[in-house]
Design an enzyme around this catalytic site. Structure first.
Site, PDB file in Angstrom:
ATOM      1  N   THR A 132      60.879   6.417 -54.401  1.00 17.15           N
ATOM      2  CA  THR A 132      61.847   6.428 -53.894  1.00 17.15           C
ATOM      3  C   THR A 132      63.064   4.687 -54.000  1.00 17.15           C
ATOM      4  O   THR A 132      62.771   4.374 -54.952  1.00 17.15           O
ATOM      5  CB  THR A 132      61.723   5.578 -52.493  1.00 17.15           C
ATOM      6  OG1 THR A 132      62.604   5.867 -51.607  1.00 17.15           O
ATOM      7  CG2 THR A 132      60.446   4.383 -52.570  1.00 17.15           C
ATOM      8  N   ASP A 133      64.418   5.696 -53.891  1.00 15.33           N
ATOM      9  CA  ASP A 133      65.369   4.421 -53.874  1.00 15.33           C
ATOM     10  C   ASP A 133      65.448   3.399 -53.419  1.00 15.33           C
ATOM     11  O   ASP A 133      66.302   1.962 -53.789  1.00 15.33           O
ATOM     12  CB  ASP A 133      66.859   5.522 -54.020  1.00 15.33           C
ATOM     13  CG  ASP A 133      66.855   5.606 -52.402  1.00 15.33           C
ATOM     14  OD1 ASP A 133      65.881   5.350 -51.478  1.00 15.33           O
ATOM     15  OD2 ASP A 133      67.527   6.676 -51.524  1.00 15.33           O
ATOM     16  N   GLU A 134      63.872   2.957 -52.878  1.00 12.37           N
ATOM     17  CA  GLU A 134      64.189   1.924 -51.736  1.00 12.37           C
ATOM     18  C   GLU A 134      63.539   1.604 -52.497  1.00 12.37           C
ATOM     19  O   GLU A 134      63.454  -0.266 -52.058  1.00 12.37           O
ATOM     20  CB  GLU A 134      63.223   2.246 -50.151  1.00 12.37           C
ATOM     21  CG  GLU A 134      63.774   3.545 -49.745  1.00 12.37           C
ATOM     22  CD  GLU A 134      63.290   3.032 -48.269  1.00 12.37           C
ATOM     23  OE1 GLU A 134      62.682   2.328 -47.529  1.00 12.37           O
ATOM     24  OE2 GLU A 134      63.547   4.368 -47.060  1.00 12.37           O
ATOM     25  N   TYR A 158      57.165  -1.182 -47.267  1.00 17.30           N
ATOM     26  CA  TYR A 158      57.284   0.182 -47.646  1.00 17.30           C
ATOM     27  C   TYR A 158      57.846   0.093 -49.184  1.00 17.30           C
ATOM     28  O   TYR A 158      56.869   0.509 -49.933  1.00 17.30           O
ATOM     29  CB  TYR A 158      57.857   1.298 -46.755  1.00 17.30           C
ATOM     30  CG  TYR A 158      58.029   2.166 -47.179  1.00 17.30           C
ATOM     31  CD1 TYR A 158      56.648   3.789 -47.173  1.00 17.30           C
ATOM     32  CD2 TYR A 158      59.329   2.348 -47.656  1.00 17.30           C
ATOM     33  CE1 TYR A 158      57.701   4.777 -48.462  1.00 17.30           C
ATOM     34  CE2 TYR A 158      59.531   3.747 -48.511  1.00 17.30           C
ATOM     35  CZ  TYR A 158      58.737   5.003 -48.890  1.00 17.30           C
ATOM     36  OH  TYR A 158      58.312   5.934 -49.754  1.00 17.30           O
ATOM     37  N   LYS A 162      55.917   0.791 -52.633  1.00 21.61           N
ATOM     38  CA  LYS A 162      56.027   1.665 -54.063  1.00 21.61           C
ATOM     39  C   LYS A 162      56.879   1.511 -54.999  1.00 21.61           C
ATOM     40  O   LYS A 162      56.332   1.965 -56.273  1.00 21.61           O
ATOM     41  CB  LYS A 162      57.306   2.547 -53.460  1.00 21.61           C
ATOM     42  CG  LYS A 162      56.642   3.683 -52.094  1.00 21.61           C
ATOM     43  CD  LYS A 162      56.177   4.142 -51.624  1.00 21.61           C
ATOM     44  CE  LYS A 162      56.722   5.964 -53.105  1.00 21.61           C
ATOM     45  NZ  LYS A 162      55.397   6.526 -53.511  1.00 21.61           N
TER      46      LYS A 162
HETATM   47  P1  NAD Z   1      54.688  12.149 -45.351  1.00 18.01           P
HETATM   48  O1  NAD Z   1      54.517  11.179 -44.743  1.00 18.01           O
HETATM   49  O2  NAD Z   1      55.272  13.439 -44.774  1.00 18.01           O
HETATM   50  O3  NAD Z   1      52.755  12.554 -46.181  1.00 18.01           O
HETATM   51  C1  NAD Z   1      51.900  11.885 -47.409  1.00 18.01           C
HETATM   52  C2  NAD Z   1      50.820  12.731 -46.670  1.00 18.01           C
HETATM   53  O4  NAD Z   1      49.754  12.347 -47.514  1.00 18.01           O
HETATM   54  C3  NAD Z   1      50.529  13.087 -45.563  1.00 18.01           C
HETATM   55  O5  NAD Z   1      50.165  14.595 -45.889  1.00 18.01           O
HETATM   56  C4  NAD Z   1      48.845  12.045 -45.928  1.00 18.01           C
HETATM   57  O6  NAD Z   1      47.698  12.686 -45.165  1.00 18.01           O
HETATM   58  C5  NAD Z   1      48.434  12.267 -47.188  1.00 18.01           C
HETATM   59  N1  NAD Z   1      48.234  10.916 -47.250  1.00 18.01           N
HETATM   60  C6  NAD Z   1      48.284   9.631 -46.492  1.00 18.01           C
HETATM   61  N2  NAD Z   1      47.515   8.819 -46.928  1.00 18.01           N
HETATM   62  C7  NAD Z   1      46.860   9.618 -48.240  1.00 18.01           C
HETATM   63  C8  NAD Z   1      45.211   8.906 -48.685  1.00 18.01           C
HETATM   64  N3  NAD Z   1      45.016   7.725 -48.709  1.00 18.01           N
HETATM   65  N4  NAD Z   1      44.462  10.302 -49.466  1.00 18.01           N
HETATM   66  C9  NAD Z   1      45.273  11.453 -49.355  1.00 18.01           C
HETATM   67  N5  NAD Z   1      46.142  11.596 -48.927  1.00 18.01           N
HETATM   68  C10 NAD Z   1      47.022  10.976 -47.818  1.00 18.01           C
HETATM   69  O7  NAD Z   1      55.669  12.285 -47.122  1.00 18.01           O
HETATM   70  P2  NAD Z   1      56.725  12.502 -47.883  1.00 18.01           P
HETATM   71  O8  NAD Z   1      57.859  12.257 -46.899  1.00 18.01           O
HETATM   72  O9  NAD Z   1      56.566  13.838 -47.936  1.00 18.01           O
HETATM   73  O10 NAD Z   1      56.953  11.693 -48.686  1.00 18.01           O
HETATM   74  C11 NAD Z   1      55.717  11.967 -50.117  1.00 18.01           C
HETATM   75  C12 NAD Z   1      56.145  10.969 -51.102  1.00 18.01           C
HETATM   76  O11 NAD Z   1      57.973  10.601 -51.197  1.00 18.01           O
HETATM   77  C13 NAD Z   1      55.967   9.625 -50.556  1.00 18.01           C
HETATM   78  O12 NAD Z   1      55.113   9.065 -52.047  1.00 18.01           O
HETATM   79  C14 NAD Z   1      57.284   8.897 -50.536  1.00 18.01           C
HETATM   80  O13 NAD Z   1      57.135   7.414 -51.009  1.00 18.01           O
HETATM   81  C15 NAD Z   1      58.008   9.942 -51.016  1.00 18.01           C
HETATM   82  N6  NAD Z   1      59.773   9.589 -50.888  1.00 18.01           N
HETATM   83  C16 NAD Z   1      59.582  10.286 -48.955  1.00 18.01           C
HETATM   84  C17 NAD Z   1      61.122  10.394 -48.984  1.00 18.01           C
HETATM   85  C18 NAD Z   1      61.414  11.164 -48.167  1.00 18.01           C
HETATM   86  O14 NAD Z   1      63.138  11.009 -47.099  1.00 18.01           O
HETATM   87  N7  NAD Z   1      60.480  10.888 -47.050  1.00 18.01           N
HETATM   88  C19 NAD Z   1      61.754  10.036 -50.342  1.00 18.01           C
HETATM   89  C20 NAD Z   1      61.752   9.159 -51.626  1.00 18.01           C
HETATM   90  C21 NAD Z   1      59.967   9.044 -51.565  1.00 18.01           C
HETATM   91  O1  DAU Z   2      65.619   6.531 -48.820  1.00 19.24           O
HETATM   92  C1  DAU Z   2      64.258   7.375 -49.140  1.00 19.24           C
HETATM   93  C2  DAU Z   2      63.112   6.952 -47.865  1.00 19.24           C
HETATM   94  O2  DAU Z   2      64.017   7.744 -46.621  1.00 19.24           O
HETATM   95  C3  DAU Z   2      61.684   7.504 -48.214  1.00 19.24           C
HETATM   96  O3  DAU Z   2      61.667   6.504 -49.362  1.00 19.24           O
HETATM   97  C4  DAU Z   2      60.927   7.392 -46.793  1.00 19.24           C
HETATM   98  O4  DAU Z   2      60.226   7.583 -47.250  1.00 19.24           O
HETATM   99  C5  DAU Z   2      61.745   7.805 -45.784  1.00 19.24           C
HETATM  100  O5  DAU Z   2      60.665   7.642 -44.379  1.00 19.24           O
HETATM  101  C6  DAU Z   2      63.382   7.337 -45.824  1.00 19.24           C
HETATM  102  O6  DAU Z   2      63.070   6.200 -45.114  1.00 19.24           O
HETATM  103  P1  DAU Z   2      63.405   5.828 -44.219  1.00 19.24           P
HETATM  104  O7  DAU Z   2      63.922   4.454 -43.624  1.00 19.24           O
HETATM  105  O8  DAU Z   2      65.213   5.665 -44.526  1.00 19.24           O
HETATM  106  O9  DAU Z   2      64.263   7.142 -43.232  1.00 19.24           O
HETATM  107  P2  DAU Z   2      64.261   7.803 -42.078  1.00 19.24           P
HETATM  108  O10 DAU Z   2      64.554   9.233 -41.428  1.00 19.24           O
HETATM  109  O11 DAU Z   2      63.152   6.620 -40.892  1.00 19.24           O
HETATM  110  O12 DAU Z   2      65.746   6.362 -41.652  1.00 19.24           O
HETATM  111  C7  DAU Z   2      66.770   6.885 -41.766  1.00 19.24           C
HETATM  112  C8  DAU Z   2      68.375   5.641 -41.189  1.00 19.24           C
HETATM  113  O13 DAU Z   2      67.988   6.413 -39.658  1.00 19.24           O
HETATM  114  C9  DAU Z   2      67.945   4.555 -41.224  1.00 19.24           C
HETATM  115  O14 DAU Z   2      68.822   4.010 -41.924  1.00 19.24           O
HETATM  116  C10 DAU Z   2      67.176   4.297 -40.103  1.00 19.24           C
HETATM  117  C11 DAU Z   2      68.157   4.861 -39.127  1.00 19.24           C
HETATM  118  N1  DAU Z   2      66.886   5.788 -38.155  1.00 19.24           N
HETATM  119  C12 DAU Z   2      65.777   5.793 -38.171  1.00 19.24           C
HETATM  120  C13 DAU Z   2      65.481   6.768 -37.110  1.00 19.24           C
HETATM  121  C14 DAU Z   2      63.475   6.600 -37.299  1.00 19.24           C
HETATM  122  C15 DAU Z   2      67.544   5.840 -36.672  1.00 19.24           C
HETATM  123  O15 DAU Z   2      68.731   5.015 -36.113  1.00 19.24           O
HETATM  124  N2  DAU Z   2      67.045   5.602 -35.777  1.00 19.24           N
HETATM  125  C16 DAU Z   2      65.577   6.577 -34.757  1.00 19.24           C
HETATM  126  O16 DAU Z   2      65.276   6.953 -35.039  1.00 19.24           O
END
Ligand code: NAD
Ligand code: DAU
Length: 365
Positions: A132-134, A158, A162
């Site tokens: 992730t960019d985080e 988190y 990562k």
């Molecule tokens: P998500 O939470 O939707 O899905 C995570 C999945 O992993 C789920 O299906 C869960 O059941 C499974 N899981 C959790 N713990 C596990 C374990 N111990 N063993 C096996 N499976 C397990 O997450 P996502 O949004 O699909 O993110 C996927 C990946 O991408 C993550 O590594 C996250 O850090 C990364 N990522 C997400 C975003 C985003 O915006 N969602 C952005 C950048 C990176």
């Molecule tokens: O940047 C990549 C990341 O993006 C991933 O690594 C994470 O897995 C993914 O969850 C996401 O993280 P964020 O914290 O940026 O996503 P989220 O959707 O939770 O929030 C997006 C922005 O909106 C953040 O600035 C917090 C804000 N927010 C979020 C929620 C859930 C609100 O203002 N209200 C809300 O209810």
């Protein structure tokens, strides 16, 4: 080249989209999905792939070393695409322990299994780690977007978990010779996203006429990437990146949260104006009465340690791998709203917990 893939977290949001994407592009490749089906994992996301038997689904934990070794050996897998994680920042603030367990220890166990099978048995392989960019921390308003050489500065439990997993992957590459690649990407959105993340939460709440909670002043900035663009980037990297490389993947779509939420409200209002049947299906939505959904916006207490701005510089992806995001934010949001309108049963099941009861019947607790 044909591949045999283990996709961890394959029933989650991005992992499931990736399984669909890869199967569609390369129907002859073998795919095994490994997912523990936590609250975020949903077998329904991949049932259409698994029920005909083309893709194998295994319910299990990435921390189960024997299970992972058995899968790598018995299925002759040569590629791991590692999505499995605890992914929600707010949950990591309430309970960091799960994040250390899954994101750090889980990645280490997977790497150890890869060593035990691939390195010992001399298998040509690739371990692709999804990050992730985080991990880079927060940007000042006028700072250049994150490049691959930006120093790490994770600021939530988190992000720290990562970052630790990224370091482990590189360390296993350097020390033992695991052939890895890493991608660090920005905020994804699109089909199958659990409605705790900002975009699906807002879509569902608008339809239900519930408040849209905007943290703090709403001016935090994220760089939004459609999940299908993320999937195409990961495929490009797996197929064309030399081992040992890191790639930043972004949507080139920076928006403040408040602007994003307003755009979602406007897009839902337009959808209701175009299709009168929506007012009958969702009578609590302000747009059903001709009002603006933006009236649901509610500023709430900020997230502790809330990063102000993320932005990704994907130039290396475009210059060296010929990848760039194809889906503009306005089109991507309209498509995503349409998906949630067409898949009401999916999000109602996820939110009501009915799905979890069903999965417990299928697979046990
Ligand atoms: P998500 O939470 O939707 O899905 C995570 C999945 O992993 C789920 O299906 C869960 O059941 C499974 N899981 C959790 N713990 C596990 C374990 N111990 N063993 C096996 N499976 C397990 O997450 P996502 O949004 O699909 O993110 C996927 C990946 O991408 C993550 O590594 C996250 O850090 C990364 N990522 C997400 C975003 C985003 O915006 N969602 C952005 C950048 C990176
Ligand atoms: O940047 C990549 C990341 O993006 C991933 O690594 C994470 O897995 C993914 O969850 C996401 O993280 P964020 O914290 O940026 O996503 P989220 O959707 O939770 O929030 C997006 C922005 O909106 C953040 O600035 C917090 C804000 N927010 C979020 C929620 C859930 C609100 O203002 N209200 C809300 O209810």
């Amino acid at each position: 080249m044909s591949r045999r893939l283990l996709i961890t977290g394959g029933a989650g949001f991005i992992g499931a989209n990736f399984a669909h994407f890869w199967t569609h592009a390369k129907p002859d490749d073998r795919i095994v999905l490994l997912d523990a089906l936590t609250y975020a994992g949903n077998y329904a996301n991949v049932a259409a792939l698994c029920d005909p038997g083309a893709v194998r689904f295994v319910k299990g934990d990435i921390r189960d070393f024997d299970l992972v070794c058995n899968l790598l050996r018995s299925e002759k897998l040569d590629t791991i695409v590692h999505f499995a994680a605890e992914s929600h920042v707010d949950r990591s603030i309430v309970g960091p322990g799960e994040f250390v367990g899954t994101n750090i220890v889980g990645t280490q166990v997977l790497l150890d299994a890869a060593r035990a099978v691939w390195l010992k048995e001399g298998v040509e392989h690739r371990f692709h780690h999804i990050s992730t960019d985080e991990v880079y921390g927060s940007l000042a308003p006028d700072a250049a977007p994150f490049s691959e050489s930006h120093p790490y500065d994770p600021r939530s439990p988190y992000a720290a978990s990562k970052a630790a997993s990224d370091h482990l992957v590189r360390a296993y590459g350097h020390t033992y010779g695991i052939q890895y690649s890493i991608s660090n990407c920005s905020n994804n959105y699109g089909p199958y996203q659990f409605p705790e993340k900002l975009i699906p939460l807002c879509i569902v709440n608008i339809l239900e006429g519930q408040p849209l909670p905007v943290y703090g002043d709403g001016k935090n900035i994220r760089d939004w990437l459609h999940v299908h663009d993320h999937c195409s980037a990961v495929m490009k990297i797996i197929e064309h990146s030399p081992p040992g490389e890191t790639w930043n993947v972004g949507g080139n779509s920076e928006r403040s949260n408040i602007d994003l939420v307003r755009a979602l409200c406007a897009a839902v209002d337009e959808a209701f104006a175009r299709d009168r049947s929506l007012a009958t299906r969702f009578p609590n939505c302000p747009a059903a009465r001709g009002a603006s959904s933006a009236k649901l916006i509610t500023f709430v207490k900020d997230r502790p340690g809330h990063d102000r701005r993320y932005a990704i510089d994907s130039q290396r992806m475009s210059n060296q791998l010929g990848w760039r995001a194809q889906i503009g934010l306005a089109q991507g949001l309209a498509d995503t709203i349409a998906w949630y309108l067409d898949n009401e049963t999916w999000w109602r099941n996820v939110m009501s917990g009915k799905y979890r009861d069903w999965i417990t019947q299928q697979y046990g607790s």
